[in-house]
Structures are given as C-alpha cells and as structure tokens.
Scaffold this motif. Structure first.
Motif, PDB file in Angstrom:
ATOM      1  N   GLU A 131       0.814  -1.213   0.000  1.00  0.00           N
ATOM      2  CA  GLU A 131       0.000   0.000   0.000  1.00  0.00           C
ATOM      3  C   GLU A 131       0.849   1.266   0.000  1.00  0.00           C
ATOM      4  OE1 GLU A 131      -2.591  -0.261   3.301  1.00  0.00           O
ATOM      5  OE2 GLU A 131      -3.912  -1.744   2.394  1.00  0.00           O
ATOM      6  N   GLU A 132       1.938   1.239   0.764  1.00  0.00           N
ATOM      7  CA  GLU A 132       2.707   2.465   0.971  1.00  0.00           C
ATOM      8  C   GLU A 132       3.787   2.695  -0.082  1.00  0.00           C
ATOM      9  OE1 GLU A 132       1.763   4.575   2.996  1.00  0.00           O
ATOM     10  OE2 GLU A 132       0.495   3.491   4.404  1.00  0.00           O
ATOM     11  N   PHE A 133       4.242   1.640  -0.738  1.00  0.00           N
ATOM     12  CA  PHE A 133       5.342   1.803  -1.679  1.00  0.00           C
ATOM     13  C   PHE A 133       4.887   1.600  -3.127  1.00  0.00           C
ATOM     14  CE2 PHE A 133       7.328   0.695   2.342  1.00  0.00           C
ATOM     15  CZ  PHE A 133       8.233   1.735   2.469  1.00  0.00           C
ATOM     16  N   GLU A 182       3.308  14.404   3.057  1.00  0.00           N
ATOM     17  CA  GLU A 182       2.324  13.768   3.943  1.00  0.00           C
ATOM     18  C   GLU A 182       2.478  12.249   3.921  1.00  0.00           C
ATOM     19  OE1 GLU A 182       1.636  16.129   1.727  1.00  0.00           O
ATOM     20  OE2 GLU A 182       1.164  17.783   3.116  1.00  0.00           O
ATOM     21  N   GLU A 183       2.765  11.683   2.750  1.00  0.00           N
ATOM     22  CA  GLU A 183       2.961  10.237   2.649  1.00  0.00           C
ATOM     23  C   GLU A 183       4.227   9.801   3.374  1.00  0.00           C
ATOM     24  OE1 GLU A 183       0.871   8.985  -1.571  1.00  0.00           O
ATOM     25  OE2 GLU A 183       2.740  10.115  -1.638  1.00  0.00           O
ATOM     26  N   ILE A 184       5.265  10.626   3.291  1.00  0.00           N
ATOM     27  CA  ILE A 184       6.510  10.324   4.010  1.00  0.00           C
ATOM     28  C   ILE A 184       6.259  10.355   5.517  1.00  0.00           C
ATOM     29  CG2 ILE A 184       8.832  11.197   4.556  1.00  0.00           C
ATOM     30  CD1 ILE A 184       9.036  12.056   1.611  1.00  0.00           C
TER      31      ILE A 184
END
Length: 376
Positions: free
Chosen positions: A239-241, A250-252
């Motif tokens: 999901e995150e990568f 914000e994603e970081i």
C-alpha cells in the motif's frame, strides 16, 4: 537455570494484545542476545550498588559488559531509588525497601510470577521501580502491564500489613534519558486485573484468540515466522510503496513511524534464513553462504610483543587514561569536580529523527545544517 513463567510480566504487553502468541512462543527456543546479557549485567550492578548503599552484604559482579557508561547509569539508578526512599520517609516512619523481590500474581494469571527490581512499601503507598537498560525502545510507566502485574503481586504480600491506597510505578531508563512515573488507586488496579488481565490470561494459557500483529511483536520469539505479522508487513509495503512518481511530504510522514518495524521484520527474516543455513544446513533456492569480510588480529599479544622487542622495536604500546568513572572514584566527587570538572566535555549526539512524544529536547536545526556543511 532460572524458571520463566509462560505468561511472564515482561511479555504481558504482547500476550494481552495477541493472546495465542504465548503458546506459539513456547515452541521456539528462548535464545539470549548481547542486549539481553548486557541488560542482565547492568541489573546485577544495580542490585549490588543498592545493597551496598543500604549497608547490606553484596559481592561486586564481574562482567564482560562492564563499562564506564554502565557504571554511570547504574549509579544514577541507585541515586533515584534512594531519593524515592527519602520521599517515603517523609510520610512513613519505617518504609520497607526490597531489592529483587519475588512476586506472585497467580490469582489473576495462571502460574503468574516475576521479580520486581525494587519495591518501597510505606503506610498508604506502594512504589515499584523498574530499571531498563535498553536503548532501542522507549518504555513508559503509564498503563504499563508489566508494572501492574508486579504491583498485584506486591499487594498480595503487603496489603494486609499496610493500608495501601495507591501504587506508583516508575521506569528508570537512563540510556534514553527517560524517567517516568505513573500512579493509580489500588481499587482501579484491581478492577483492571479482574476485567482485563484475568480474562486475557485465561485465553492466552489456552492458546485462544486471534493473532494480532502490532508493535508488541518486536521481542516475540515467533515473530520471524508469524503469518499474521508477515501479512501485515507485506500489506503495508504494497500500500505504501506504490509507484510514485514522487511521494508527498504527507505520505513520508505516514511512513516514518512504521519504517523501523518493517526494517526490523525484514532483518529478522534475513537473520533467520542465515541461521537456518549455517546451523541446520538449510539450502535456500538462489542463495548461498559465503565468508564475510574480517580484519586481521594478533593471535598472541605477548608473543607479538616479545618478537617485536627482540628485533629492536620497543615503541609498540599506547598509554590511555583510566575511565571517567574510575577517575572520579579515585579522587572522590569533590576533588574530581575541582581538578577535572573543567576538563570534561560531552560531544553533541548524532542527529536522530524521533516522534514528538520523545522527552528529549529538540536540536537547533540551524546548527545541525551548519555541521553538515562543514563535513561536506
């Protein structure tokens, strides 16, 4: 060999959140580690120094992990305990202090027992102090299930002798500059024990409940092969990568708190695969075991020195000062401060990104930027 409880206080955070983990862990070997052995050595010094401070007989421990840092931190622990004892004396004429006290809380947890580092019992208050030498995980006293289990065991012994109304629990974690204390009324503690601790312990001893991955997995012996944890980490990674093109700030920020656990999980898998190959001959498809890089060292220092001297080389030794702790003990605190105090420095620590809940003061970012420029 010391006996360990299946549902131990130190692992209570884990088996209360993932009730079947205790029975699953029992299938794995309980291996030691350098961190565990180092912590054991530090606890031994704490016990010895506190006993000596209280004029009790004790033999100084000998350990390969003895260091200037360990001596400073264990001294600080003793000072903290003695401060708490003096506070107890202000309201109680004869408080009891107990070191490495065995406690039994099997009224709530099957075969529940453990050892509390230090207990101070006064007329209306029980104070439990726990020394944590670990550096990696910040441990807080508030709602700490390990400390609450110790408290229940201590109350079973002393509540009939003293009219204890509240329990204070302190975590002393010097390598994280963390000293936290939390106080709870006895009745509230017993309500928690009946409504939360006891039901979950009964599920855990039967291996019942759903496997639940979380930050409590970190020290679980079954974590490396746990399917629930693997599924959670792989799901997060998927999901995150996702392909960016670029991650937003914000994603970081969402990634930062979960990266350490994902990294540790990946390292655990790699370590397990290597151990299986080396110790058990496991052959992993597409991988092989090779010899890593090593540095040369003397096989016999005395023989090396003799050979060098025989050939006329005498300037082969380096002289170094004794440690700061040893120097302070040699001179005494007063003379040490007068003679050496002005010659001591404490270098700035390496910049580290931590959650805002960390109790350390933030660094001056402008200074850090300047340091980086100088290094460049």
């Amino acid at each position: 060999m010391s006996k360990h409880a299946l549902l131990s206080p130190s692992s209570s955070h884990r088996w209360m959140n993932c009730t079947p983990s205790a029975m699953l862990e029992a299938e794995f070997e309980n291996k030691s580690s350098q961190a565990v052995e180092e912590g054991t050595a530090a606890h031994a010094f704490c016990e010895h120094k506190l006993k000596k401070a209280l004029r009790m007989r004790s033999k100084r421990p000998i350990s390969d992990y003895d260091s200037d840092e360990m001596q400073e931190h264990t001294d600080a622990y003793v000072e903290f305990v003695l401060e708490q004892l003096e506070i107890a004396k202000q309201t109680c004429k004869d408080p009891i202090i107990l070191i490495e006290q065995k406690v039994d809380f099997s009224d709530y947890v099957p075969d529940g027992f453990g050892t509390a580092d230090c207990l101070i019992v006064s007329d209306d208050k029980l104070h439990i102090i726990d020394f944590k030498y670990g550096l990696g995980v910040l441990v807080e006293a508030e709602e700490n299930p390990q400390m609450k289990c110790y408290a229940l065991g201590a109350l079973a012994i002393y509540d009939s002798l003293y009219d204890i109304a509240e329990v204070s629990m302190s975590i002393f974690q010097p390598r994280r500059e963390n000293v936290s204390t939390w106080t709870v009324p006895v009745e509230e503690l017993r309500t928690w024990a009946e409504e939360e601790l006891k039901p979950k312990a009964e599920m855990a001893i039967r291996g019942e409940g759903a496997f639940c991955a979380g930050e409590w997995c970190q020290f679980c012996r079954a974590a490396v092969k746990c399917r629930a944890r693997a599924e959670e980490k792989l799901k997060i990674a998927q999901e995150e990568f996702k392909l960016p093109p670029l991650l937003t700030d914000e994603e970081i920020e969402e990634l930062l708190p979960i990266l350490p656990d994902i990294t540790k999980w990946a390292n655990d898998i790699a370590a397990y695969a290597l151990e299986s190959a080396v110790r058990h001959g496991k052959e992993w498809n597409g991988y092989k075991v090779v010899e890593g890089r090593s540095n040369r060292k003397y096989s016999d220092e005395d023989a090396v020195a003799k050979a060098a001297k025989e050939h006329g080389y005498t300037d082969i030794y380096k002289q170094s000062l004794i440690t700061i702790t040893e120097m302070q003990k040699l001179m005494g605190k007063k003379d040490f401060e007068e003679i050496i105090g002005g010659l001591l420095i404490k270098p700035q620590g390496k910049p580290t990104l931590v959650p805002v809940t960390d109790k350390r003061q933030p660094m001056n970012v402008a200074d850090v930027k300047n340091d980086f420029k100088m290094e460049d």
